[in-house]
Scaffold this active site. Structure first.
Site, PDB file in Angstrom:
ATOM      1  N   LYS A  68      66.372  13.046  -2.679  1.00 19.71           N
ATOM      2  CA  LYS A  68      67.340  11.975  -2.428  1.00 19.71           C
ATOM      3  C   LYS A  68      68.698  12.556  -2.049  1.00 19.71           C
ATOM      4  CE  LYS A  68      66.724   8.493  -5.208  1.00 19.71           C
ATOM      5  NZ  LYS A  68      66.711   8.058  -6.616  1.00 19.71           N
TER       6      LYS A  68
ATOM      7  N   MET B  85      62.146   7.827 -12.949  1.00 21.40           N
ATOM      8  CA  MET B  85      63.305   8.128 -13.785  1.00 21.40           C
ATOM      9  C   MET B  85      64.358   7.064 -13.598  1.00 21.40           C
ATOM     10  SD  MET B  85      63.324  12.170 -13.838  1.00 21.40           S
ATOM     11  CE  MET B  85      63.405  12.239 -12.105  1.00 21.40           C
TER      12      MET B  85
ATOM     13  N   TYR C 176      32.239  30.677   6.575  1.00 25.61           N
ATOM     14  CA  TYR C 176      32.142  29.225   6.385  1.00 25.61           C
ATOM     15  C   TYR C 176      32.348  28.866   4.917  1.00 25.61           C
ATOM     16  CZ  TYR C 176      27.553  30.049   4.339  1.00 25.61           C
ATOM     17  OH  TYR C 176      26.549  30.470   3.526  1.00 25.61           O
TER      18      TYR C 176
ATOM     19  N   HIS D 291      56.852  -2.113  -7.211  1.00 31.06           N
ATOM     20  CA  HIS D 291      56.376  -0.898  -7.865  1.00 31.06           C
ATOM     21  C   HIS D 291      54.863  -0.753  -7.703  1.00 31.06           C
ATOM     22  CE1 HIS D 291      54.840   1.378 -11.370  1.00 31.06           C
ATOM     23  NE2 HIS D 291      55.871   2.159 -11.104  1.00 31.06           N
TER      24      HIS D 291
ATOM     25  N   ARG E  22      71.893   8.201 -10.140  1.00 33.98           N
ATOM     26  CA  ARG E  22      70.492   8.147  -9.716  1.00 33.98           C
ATOM     27  C   ARG E  22      69.820   9.503  -9.867  1.00 33.98           C
ATOM     28  NH1 ARG E  22      70.992   6.287  -3.597  1.00 33.98           N
ATOM     29  NH2 ARG E  22      68.951   5.377  -4.024  1.00 33.98           N
TER      30      ARG E  22
ATOM     31  N   CYS F  39      29.315  28.474  -1.689  1.00 32.75           N
ATOM     32  CA  CYS F  39      28.568  27.235  -1.874  1.00 32.75           C
ATOM     33  C   CYS F  39      28.878  26.578  -3.214  1.00 32.75           C
ATOM     34  CB  CYS F  39      27.075  27.481  -1.730  1.00 32.75           C
ATOM     35  SG  CYS F  39      26.432  28.625  -2.955  1.00 32.75           S
TER      36      CYS F  39
ATOM     37  N   ARG G 289      63.491   8.682   2.980  1.00 31.30           N
ATOM     38  CA  ARG G 289      62.566   9.776   2.649  1.00 31.30           C
ATOM     39  C   ARG G 289      61.312   9.587   3.472  1.00 31.30           C
ATOM     40  NH1 ARG G 289      61.654   7.315  -3.293  1.00 31.30           N
ATOM     41  NH2 ARG G 289      60.786   5.348  -2.618  1.00 31.30           N
TER      42      ARG G 289
ATOM     43  N   GLY H 296      60.422   5.310  -9.153  1.00 33.12           N
ATOM     44  CA  GLY H 296      60.549   4.545 -10.387  1.00 33.12           C
ATOM     45  C   GLY H 296      60.312   5.348 -11.650  1.00 33.12           C
TER      46      GLY H 296
ATOM     47  N   SER I  47      26.454  34.473  -0.351  1.00 32.00           N
ATOM     48  CA  SER I  47      27.022  33.139  -0.518  1.00 32.00           C
ATOM     49  C   SER I  47      27.566  33.089  -1.937  1.00 32.00           C
ATOM     50  CB  SER I  47      25.940  32.078  -0.313  1.00 32.00           C
ATOM     51  OG  SER I  47      26.480  30.817  -0.627  1.00 32.00           O
TER      52      SER I  47
HETATM   53  P1  ADP Z   1      64.426   5.316  -7.393  1.00 34.19           P
HETATM   54  O1  ADP Z   1      64.426   6.786  -7.280  1.00 34.19           O
HETATM   55  O2  ADP Z   1      63.629   4.844  -8.544  1.00 34.19           O
HETATM   56  O3  ADP Z   1      64.110   4.646  -6.099  1.00 34.19           O
HETATM   57  P2  ADP Z   1      67.195   4.795  -6.910  1.00 34.19           P
HETATM   58  O4  ADP Z   1      68.080   5.907  -7.261  1.00 34.19           O
HETATM   59  O5  ADP Z   1      66.855   4.660  -5.482  1.00 34.19           O
HETATM   60  O6  ADP Z   1      65.907   4.881  -7.791  1.00 34.19           O
HETATM   61  O7  ADP Z   1      67.878   3.485  -7.433  1.00 34.19           O
HETATM   62  C1  ADP Z   1      67.206   2.266  -7.656  1.00 34.19           C
HETATM   63  C2  ADP Z   1      67.903   1.139  -6.937  1.00 34.19           C
HETATM   64  O8  ADP Z   1      69.267   1.054  -7.274  1.00 34.19           O
HETATM   65  C3  ADP Z   1      67.877   1.343  -5.454  1.00 34.19           C
HETATM   66  O9  ADP Z   1      66.777   0.657  -4.947  1.00 34.19           O
HETATM   67  C4  ADP Z   1      69.159   0.774  -4.934  1.00 34.19           C
HETATM   68  O10 ADP Z   1      68.948  -0.496  -4.382  1.00 34.19           O
HETATM   69  C5  ADP Z   1      70.030   0.643  -6.154  1.00 34.19           C
HETATM   70  N1  ADP Z   1      71.175   1.535  -5.956  1.00 34.19           N
HETATM   71  C6  ADP Z   1      71.206   2.844  -6.152  1.00 34.19           C
HETATM   72  N2  ADP Z   1      72.406   3.361  -5.802  1.00 34.19           N
HETATM   73  C7  ADP Z   1      73.139   2.331  -5.360  1.00 34.19           C
HETATM   74  C8  ADP Z   1      74.470   2.209  -4.834  1.00 34.19           C
HETATM   75  N3  ADP Z   1      75.249   3.258  -4.663  1.00 34.19           N
HETATM   76  N4  ADP Z   1      74.892   0.986  -4.487  1.00 34.19           N
HETATM   77  C9  ADP Z   1      74.087  -0.071  -4.639  1.00 34.19           C
HETATM   78  N5  ADP Z   1      72.835  -0.026  -5.108  1.00 34.19           N
HETATM   79  C10 ADP Z   1      72.362   1.158  -5.465  1.00 34.19           C
HETATM   80 MG    MG Z   2      65.029   4.524  -4.510  1.00 35.28          MG
END
Ligand code: ADP
Ligand code: MG
Ligand code: MG
Length: 906
Positions: A28, A112, A884, A491, A101, A864, A373, A110, A797
């Site tokens: 990220k 962490m 092979y 999710h 994040r 094998c 990503r 989802g 083999s």
């Molecule tokens: P995950 O890795 O589980 O996808 P994220 O870090 O992407 O978690 O965060 C989850 C949600 O929080 C994201 O889907 C996003 O919409 C919201 N979010 C994260 N950072 C911001 C931000 N700077 N401003 C607004 N919303 C945010």
């Molecule tokens: Mg995300």
């Protein structure tokens, strides 16, 4: 811990990092930096590196906070400057709010926790309410923050059997006021919730909710580091083979708001269809919402594109009028922002040259990208996207091959519903086709139940209102997932696609409780059968028959590419002509292992074998074997015919003889009667065959060397079948394999018998066929003396199942008692019977290859064992120069791809 750069800033069109720095910044963080660099608007912020997570685990919280404090403070200042707001303002300026994040090297959706709206307290909320002129937004953000912070950082969660205490308060208030949705809450309601939430924290955590934004920030950063070691994160890593040493980065970023009213929105989108691979931009959005609302599946979001929206309406039976009025696309509601988003997604895909999974937020008419990503995808989508992108000139052939996760091809080879069975199947609901495939099983309503039932060998469908990361174990255990709520980006949908499990979300009319599901007035209880077609979104009652998949279209094209780019070829392990044919369709070029003993269990054949076992002397044994000869000849004829033109390795009798005799009294009586002997004789024979250690006992070539007549019969059957085929114009290529060789002499004795028989048959038939005599290498001593053995053997083999068993000294039949524990404790990384142990057993293999080739340069070498279809082991086989690999028919395409990848990576 001095001096090093541990914090990397991004935003305002510059960044300290870039997309190549995933190891340090996490996926990220690296991509946020990269997006900044290529001019895509991202809210400013900074990334604390994955190295800090490792330090955190080693040295603890206080030491780490001390080390990074200065760099974090400086980065917060830079963020303030770029965003024109102040963190913890004391002068009345606009408060900077932050999101915290997680972000590891590999995406763990989802897994962490994220904290949003950080920086809010009783003072800042007032300034925000006043300056934004939107008090409802300000207090809504505040109460969301307290909830999240309480949950993620302070560990306030539902106790066993209770509801989440924050949600209880919210639900009570909504019920008292008669509200249906959260947006009906007034400013006063929200203020009441804020106070209520604070009280919940005091009561559950024993301390007050921290009002100082800096305390909030450090609390959240540490919580992200802590979340690396939660049970669900550990489970996910184990399933996905992500090393725990990697650690997570922490991204701290200015908040942007999708919940500032009707000119604000938030959503998730994909540059191509993650389920089918279709080159069609798609995704979902919600007006006036924060991103978590889309991801959690609590509010069902709308389609971003008009095409997608129309398709949704068609599936859902919604009229065009109703759709336009109540379920419009973002393209229809905010056309110019949609255009901007569309241009951005295209730019990102062109830049990364792969399908992008993106998160965005629109704040009062301005678009912000929050994440991009390479998107998770189904096996079918993986194949289609690679072929399409190759044709579109986005990637080259080698990249198209390297993009494939060989194991994911498994999904394409799995059965699909039999179209005839579908016609009569009873449709009970239709939902979103969240992840394709077919699944039939018994319904369960909790992750625990799914695990338990699956452990008992039952196939289950996990049915939930919506799923959360706590359901992960259950999702792994289930054949398919069905949810009442949630969209294509919920999710359940995202995780199911990643796992290659079939999933249907938002099933129409479905109501799920803790112990049952109701649809169309019918109640289904735990254990009832249903079937899911994740490709169409249709749910059926009961079981629906399935049929096998075929290799065609893009999949076939990809296999052609693999063929062009490979050195090793792939054979199959097959004991019947049908298996051989199936494998040939999947591209197998020959048989690497045909186990002759499997043929003895069919129909009446077992009686001839038993007669041989009971025979008192050589003449008796020969008499019994003579009955087996025509049967075996016919078997070999069928298999050699099915694999015409390709090498067929036939292994001589391998298992200990007691496997063919009955142990229970009744069957022994039957045997005695049938063979006309006294039952005592049968009993005595069975007893005499008993061994303390059958795996190390009288088996393999030890049988052929003590009863040469068995080898004689089998060699004759093989060579006669080959001669008969040749007489009819076929091109049979038998390779006779002697099992379980430990010494050169063991092999030599068998070889002499085989060659003598062959010469005799050629003379009788008046024609000759080419054949090879070689050996299975599966005993460590054979590896050590491979040069001597290769002086006589024409091929090797590797039987890596036995080689692993004997090399490790782990009995294959008993390893189930300790291997899972060994893997859990990290003593072993993988089950060595599934993934070849390259470090240890691999040395034996490598040595045997080298010694063998030195003695006989033309030595043909293959594998094998089960490992022949496992991608990392296939790569190893390539490296040591095998000709092979051989695997079960349905793994042939996987092995072909892995072989091509090995050749490309070389
Ligand atoms: P995950 O890795 O589980 O996808 P994220 O870090 O992407 O978690 O965060 C989850 C949600 O929080 C994201 O889907 C996003 O919409 C919201 N979010 C994260 N950072 C911001 C931000 N700077 N401003 C607004 N919303 C945010
Ligand atoms: Mg995300
Ligand atoms: Mg063996």
């Amino acid at each position: 811990m001095e001096g090093k750069k541990r914090v990397y800033k991004f935003g305002g069109k510059t960044a300290d990092g870039n997309s190549t720095m995933k190891n340090l910044l996490g996926g990220k963080g690296a991509n946020l930096a990269e997006m900044g660099l290529i001019g895509i608007p991202v809210p400013a912020g900074f990334t604390i590196t994955t190295e800090v997570c490792t330090e955190y685990n080693l040295y603890g919280k206080d030491a780490v906070v001390q080390t990074i404090k200065e760099q974090v403070e400086e980065a917060v200042k830079a963020t303030e400057l770029t965003m024109g707001a102040k963190f913890n303002p004391t002068d009345g300026s606009f408060p900077l709010l932050l999101s915290v994040r997680s972000g590891a090297r590999a995406s763990m959706p989802g897994m962490m926790n994220t904290v949003l709206n950080l920086g809010m307290n009783d003072e800042t909320v007032k300034i925000i309410a006043e300056k934004s002129g939107n008090a409802k937004f300000a207090y809504d953000s505040y109460r969301r923050f307290i909830h999240m912070y309480g949950d993620v950082v302070m560990g306030v969660e539902a106790e066993e059997g209770h509801h989440n205490p924050f949600e209880v308060i919210l639900d009570e208030l909504k019920a008292a006021k008669g509200y249906k949705i959260d947006t009906e809450l007034t400013v006063e309601d929200l203020k009441t919730l804020v106070e209520g939430y604070k009280a919940v924290i005091r009561e559950h955590a024993g301390v007050d909710f921290p009002t100082n934004p800096w305390d909030q920030l450090w609390g959240s950063v540490c919580a992200v580091f802590d979340s690396w070691n939660t049970e669900r994160a550990i489970l996910y890593r184990r399933m996905e083979n992500i090393p725990s040493e990697w650690g997570t980065a922490v991204n701290v970023q200015a908040m942007v708001y999708g919940n500032m009213g009707d000119s604000s929105a938030t959503g998730v989108c994909f540059s191509r269809d993650a389920a089918t691979g279709e080159d069609q931009f798609n995704g979902e959005y919600l007006i006036n919402a924060q991103g978590e609302d889309v991801v959690s599946g609590v509010r069902t979001p709308l389609e971003i594109t008009t095409i997608g929206s129309k398709r949704w309406a068609e599936r859902n039976g919604t009229s065009e009028g109703d759709r336009v009025k109540n379920f419009p696309s973002l393209e229809e509601v905010m056309p110019s922002l949609y255009q901007e988003l569309n241009v951005t997604q295209q730019k990102l895909e062109d830049h990364y040259k792969d399908m992008q999974d993106m998160e965005f937020t629109i704040q009062e008419g301005k678009l912000w990208m929050l994440q991009t990503r390479n998107g998770k995808r189904t096996g079918a989508a993986m194949v289609k996207m690679a072929v399409d992108m190759l044709e579109q000139g986005l990637i080259d052939e080698k990249t198209a091959i390297l993009r494939q996760e060989p194991n994911k091809l498994d999904e394409l080879l799995h059965p699909v519903f039999d179209q005839d069975a579908l016609v009569s199947a009873k449709e009970i609901s239709k939902g979103l086709p969240a992840s394709p495939g077919a699944a039939t099983g018994q319904v369960v309503f909790s992750a625990d139940a799914a695990e338990k039932w699956a452990a008992d060998g039952k196939k289950v469908i996990l049915v939930r209102r919506e799923t959360s990361p706590e359901d992960l174990k259950g999702m792994y255990a289930a054949e398919g997932i069905l949810t009442e709520r949630g969209g294509m980006t919920s999710h359940a949908a995202v995780v199911a696609r990643g796992m290659g499990k079939c999933c249907i979300s938002s099933a129409a009319g479905l109501v799920v409780s803790k112990t049952s599901m109701t649809v169309g007035g019918v109640v289904y209880k735990e254990g009832d059968f249903i079937s899911l077609n994740g490709t169409t979104g249709i749910v059926y009652e009961g079981k629906v028959d399935t049929m096998t998949a075929t290799l065609d279209g893009d999949f076939a094209k990809l296999m052609e590419l693999a063929e062009k780019n490979t050195r090793m070829y792939v054979r199959t392990n097959a004991d019947t002509p049908d298996d051989a044919k199936a494998a040939r369709e999947f591209g197998a070029k020959g048989i690497g292992l045909c186990r002759t003993e499997h043929m003895f269990f069919e129909g009446d054949r077992i009686w001839a074998i038993r007669e041989m076992i009971l025979a008192e002397d050589l003449a008796g044994r020969k008499n019994a074997l003579a009955k087996l000869l025509p049967i075996q000849r016919e078997d070999f004829y069928g298999i050699l015919e099915a694999m015409d033109g390709f090498g067929v390795t036939i292994r001589l009798l391998d298992p200990p003889l007691h496997e063919f005799t009955p142990n229970d009294a009744a069957s022994q009586v039957e045997m005695a009667e049938r063979l006309g002997v006294d039952v005592e004789l049968v009993k005595a024979k069975v007893e005499s065959l008993h061994e303390f250690n059958p795996m190390l006992g009288h088996r393999g070539c030890r049988l052929g060397n003590t009863y040469p007549e068995i080898t004689e019969m089998q060699a004759r059957a093989i060579i006669e079948a080959a001669c008969d085929l040749k007489a009819k114009g076929f091109n049979p290529k038998p390779e006779i394999m002697v099992p379980l060789i430990g010494t050169m002499q063991e092999f030599k004795m068998q070889e002499d018998i085989i060659r003598e028989v062959a010469a005799a048959v050629f003379a009788e038939k008046g024609l000759e066929v080419d054949y090879l005599v070689g050996t299975m290498i599966e005993i460590p001593r054979a590896c050590l003396t491979a040069d001597k053995i290769a002086e006589h053997a024409e091929f090797f083999s590797f039987g890596t199942n036995d080689l692993t068993q004997m090399g490790f000294g782990y009995s294959r039949d008993d390893a189930g008692k300790f291997l899972p524990i060994y893997i859990e404790k990290g003593i072993l990384k993988h089950d060595p019977f599934q993934v070849l142990d390259q470090e240890g057993i691999g040395q034996l293999v490598e040595m045997a290859c080298e010694k063998g080739k030195a003695a006989r340069p033309s030595l043909k070498i293959g594998i094998c064992g089960e490992h022949g279809g496992e991608p990392s082991s296939v790569e190893f086989c390539h490296r040591v120069g095998m000709e092979y690999v051989s695997c079960s028919p349905f793994r042939v395409p996987i092995a072909r791809l892995a072989a091509a990848q090995a050749a490309i990576r070389e």
